[in-house]
Design an enzyme around this catalytic site. Structure first.
Site, PDB file in Angstrom:
ATOM      1  N   ASP A 189      -6.340  79.995 -47.052  1.00 59.91           N
ATOM      2  CA  ASP A 189      -6.925  78.700 -46.674  1.00 59.91           C
ATOM      3  C   ASP A 189      -8.003  78.928 -45.627  1.00 59.91           C
ATOM      4  O   ASP A 189      -8.082  80.000 -45.016  1.00 59.91           O
ATOM      5  CB  ASP A 189      -5.853  77.732 -46.151  1.00 59.91           C
ATOM      6  N   GLU A 216      -2.377  78.641 -43.009  1.00 56.37           N
ATOM      7  CA  GLU A 216      -2.517  79.260 -41.692  1.00 56.37           C
ATOM      8  C   GLU A 216      -3.356  78.411 -40.748  1.00 56.37           C
ATOM      9  O   GLU A 216      -3.065  78.310 -39.553  1.00 56.37           O
ATOM     10  CB  GLU A 216      -3.136  80.664 -41.831  1.00 56.37           C
TER      11      GLU A 216
END
Ligand SMILES: [Zn+2]
Ligand SMILES: [Zn+2]
Ligand SMILES: [Zn+2]
Ligand SMILES: [Zn+2]
Lengths: 479, 479
Positions: B100, B167
């Site tokens: 991400d 994250e």
């Protein structure tokens, strides 16, 4: 002398088509402060010009030149100057309105698409950006002219028009245009104007129509703070560098106190306190702190004393923090150190304050506060736009005519109010024409101009149109 | 024992196709903190899973369930758990990365489209969101595996993988997933893991590769202030009501001083001052205040003493103000009183600080400051996400292997650094597996992770891929 019955009847019979026309106007995203919408703002002016000429108004499009905004040189939206009627035996009324609007995004919190006029039949409201500020009132005048044209009625006065597309962005170029037109005397469109009527404000509450004889001025600023060459990661750079947001938030926190007191030295002090007689005016008004809290949608009045609250709006300056450009503003958790931020705030001004008088105080104060921060970031205070405050004579026949029109349609006497908002051209008309200027509000206090879910009550649009028409008949017979 | 020459040659020969694959990854807008991009974040995980299985990795997609974000219940992006190699005579290395990315809009100030990887051949840079954080490093591992597969080379170690898609948004669900997998012992994918390698950070400067043995934690907060039922017009309501922005700016101004000192009582005080020996570490580092100013793009270091600046990042907590949600943030001059605003800020934490320890201090302080404002607005402090800080043993063979790999490829000894950023799962690996965890950065200090114009130098991608491969060979022979 009220308006003819067939005029009033025509307005009721054609309400739906009037609302449809307002919908067409709302659809055009004429946001004057957004460079990306400049062509649409210009298109809105051309649409309005078409409407006026179709109704028989002689118009000219005033090219106001260009200006620089958001780093681009942009054509200014046209000012539309118009006339209808040249009978020397009639009085001549100058009408003002603005066809530009404030920015609006559905994501700001609108329940409906801001640029689609939605008719809420349950609450009898017309919802959309510009419905009350200021496309609704302009359409009100088109309604009046259309009714007379279709019914074959002569208007009781000569009309003059001044419609602009930059009101929400400092009315750039309009003052010069008005002053130049006035200077032409009888050869210009504004020769022989007897009074001015502006519909670009609101009742004091949701019950009682108002006539407005004062307006606050405005001075809009940005505090620009920049440091890093690009946005930084707060994990990598946090506690290593001077962060522009830290400086900006400190500076913004020094501008206004939580109770509304302006902390910039010399600003509040410019305004003399109210004497006994003035205080009585505010005590008498049809107004309570419950009204402000109803309009605001929450119990957040700064005081429990209605006089304090109403004076905060009518006769005191104010300072509002509007937001920050360049910082993280979206949903979520971005761990950014923004490199370049602009804190936006504005002062509302009352006599004897002027932008020219406050600008140096604002700049000097913020610069001195920034110096205390010992920051290596760069800071400057930018004055973005502004306008002077204004107060008029309420005993003039122009106000009398409007009062009678309101009493005839709404069956109520108006509140005489001073407004918190700013319409800079008001003062220009008053000073350059030397005639009485009147503010005849169409909408209510809870319309949400400049905010989300802006609306105009259906009754304010339709009965308001009747008031505008009736006002012309009262002006015609006024002493 | 370095890597075989044909491996290194393969990496050079296939650089363009490696960059092309990175471009495919960058194109997928996997912004985990934006609900509107959740499907794309999930799609990014599926794309990565395809890549891994095509290269022979056995994977499983871990369904981490749902969470509530921005008022919606959303599926969490999958964690991808994988294995390649089961030779009991080889060491087993666990690789971590996140697929991400941070939010990015061209209008934030990007020179190019953030989700198109642009190859700048003049500066030899790969520009795009995720290029360095953290899609580049993940692609580096794919490059290593592909090279071995295509060349018919056996990998010198068994590999295990853990790739996540949350994250940048608090690694929601990952801790539980890792702990559960570890608990399966030899039956799980993580049975027999000897060490962990994470590539999700940056060199200390632009010259010298680094090995990182410490990370700050994070605690991310929003101060929510609401008042009016809808946005208000500052002309109509200015100085009548408590404005949420006035309160919020006051509260935000009380959090951090202009020199970086945290004003929340008890936060800075938790961290013992550095002793003589520790101070020497910082003095020895290949680092100057000019480096931070070069990376930041301006001369804005908080101090002229390099030790003070570097300690600000490595061993002190920090507090950054990220922005305000709900206020006016666009270009132009909107005269709004925003009704509901959320001030976002985060603390970076160092041992012995934890989110659990700081949350009550933050909430109590802001609540007490708000009480002083006597505001009728509503305020609450919201803890959005966080993670603990971490420090590792640099004398372990895992660090020795990485050091040799760096020296072999870059012909330079690495800096041993503690990082300012936060990768919460680092601590989870260290605690649940009981093995050494290493951070092996791929990018440089000026990559602009989390900011505009994020880039990865071409050499860091290509030589960095060689370092990752060589590291595996050094681990294989380490004591
Ligand atoms: Zn207006
Ligand atoms: Zn307006
Ligand atoms: Zn990362
Ligand atoms: Zn990141």
């Amino acid at each position: 002398m009220g308006a003819p019955a067939n005029f009033l009847q025509y307005v009721d019979n054609n309400a739906d088509s009037f609302i449809k026309r307002l919908g067409e106007a709302v659809k055009i995203q004429s946001i004057s402060s957004d460079a990306r919408r400049r062509q649409e703002t210009i298109a809105m002016g051309l649409w309005l010009n078409d409407q006026l000429t179709q109704l028989g108004v002689t118009t000219k499009l005033e090219d106001l030149g260009t200006h620089v905004m958001q780093g681009q040189t942009l054509q200014l939206p046209y000012a539309i100057i118009g006339k209808l009627g040249e009978d020397p035996k009639k009085k001549t009324v100058l009408i003002y309105g603005h066809y530009d609007v404030q920015p609006a995004l559905k994501s700001d919190g609108w329940a409906t698409e801001p640029f689609e006029l939605v008719v809420d039949n349950e609450k009898n409201r017309l919802i959309g950006r510009g419905s009350t500020d200021d496309k609704g009132p302009i359409m009100g005048w088109l309604n009046v002219i259309q009714a007379h044209k279709e019914l074959g009625l002569d208007l009781p006065v000569n009309l003059r028009f001044c419609f602009e597309g930059m009101e929400e962005n400092g009315s750039e170029g309009l003052d010069e245009c008005v002053i130049a037109e006035v200077a032409k005397g009888k050869d210009g469109y504004f020769g022989g104007v007897d009074c001015v009527c502006i519909s670009d404000n609101y009742w004091l509450n949701t019950r009682t129509p108002a006539l407005t004889y004062g307006l606050r001025g405005i001075a809009y600023f940005a505090i620009n703070v920049s440091g890093p060459g690009q946005d930084l990661h707060s994990g990598l750079f946090g506690r290593m560098v001077h962060e522009p947001m830290t400086d900006l938030i400190k500076l913004m926190s020094k501008l206004v106190d939580h109770d509304g007191t302006i902390l910039i030295p010399g600003i509040d002090e410019m305004v003399p306190p109210a004497d006994e007689e003035e205080l009585k005016l505010y005590t008498k008004m049809d107004y309570s702190t419950a009204d402000v809290e109803e309009s605001a949608g929450a119990s957040i009045a700064l005081s429990d004393h209605k006089e304090t609250v109403i004076m905060g709006r009518m006769r005191n300056p104010s300072l509002s923090l509007h937001g920050i450009q360049g910082a993280f503003s979206d949903v979520g958790c971005k761990t950014v150190i923004p490199s370049k931020v602009a804190g936006k705030f504005s002062l509302r001004l009352v006599p004897p304050q002027t932008p020219e008088a406050v600008i140096p105080l604002v700049k000097a104060y913020i610069e001195s506060e920034f110096a205390k921060l010992n920051s290596k970031n760069k800071m400057n205070v930018e004055y973005l736009h502004g306008g002077k405050p204004w107060v008029a004579d309420v005993k003039h026949w122009n106000f009398e005519a409007a009062k009678k029109a309101i009493e005839s349609i709404w069956k109520k006497s108006p509140d005489y109010t001073r407004e918190g908002g700013s319409i800079p051209v008001t003062l220009t008309f008053a000073e350059s024409l030397g005639v009485n200027v009147l503010l005849l509000p169409m909408g209510r206090a809870d319309d949400g101009a400049h905010s989300t879910n802006e609306k105009l009550d259906r009754s304010n649009f339709i009965e308001g149109t009747k008031v505008l028409g009736t006002y012309l008949y009262e002006v015609a017979v006024a002493a």
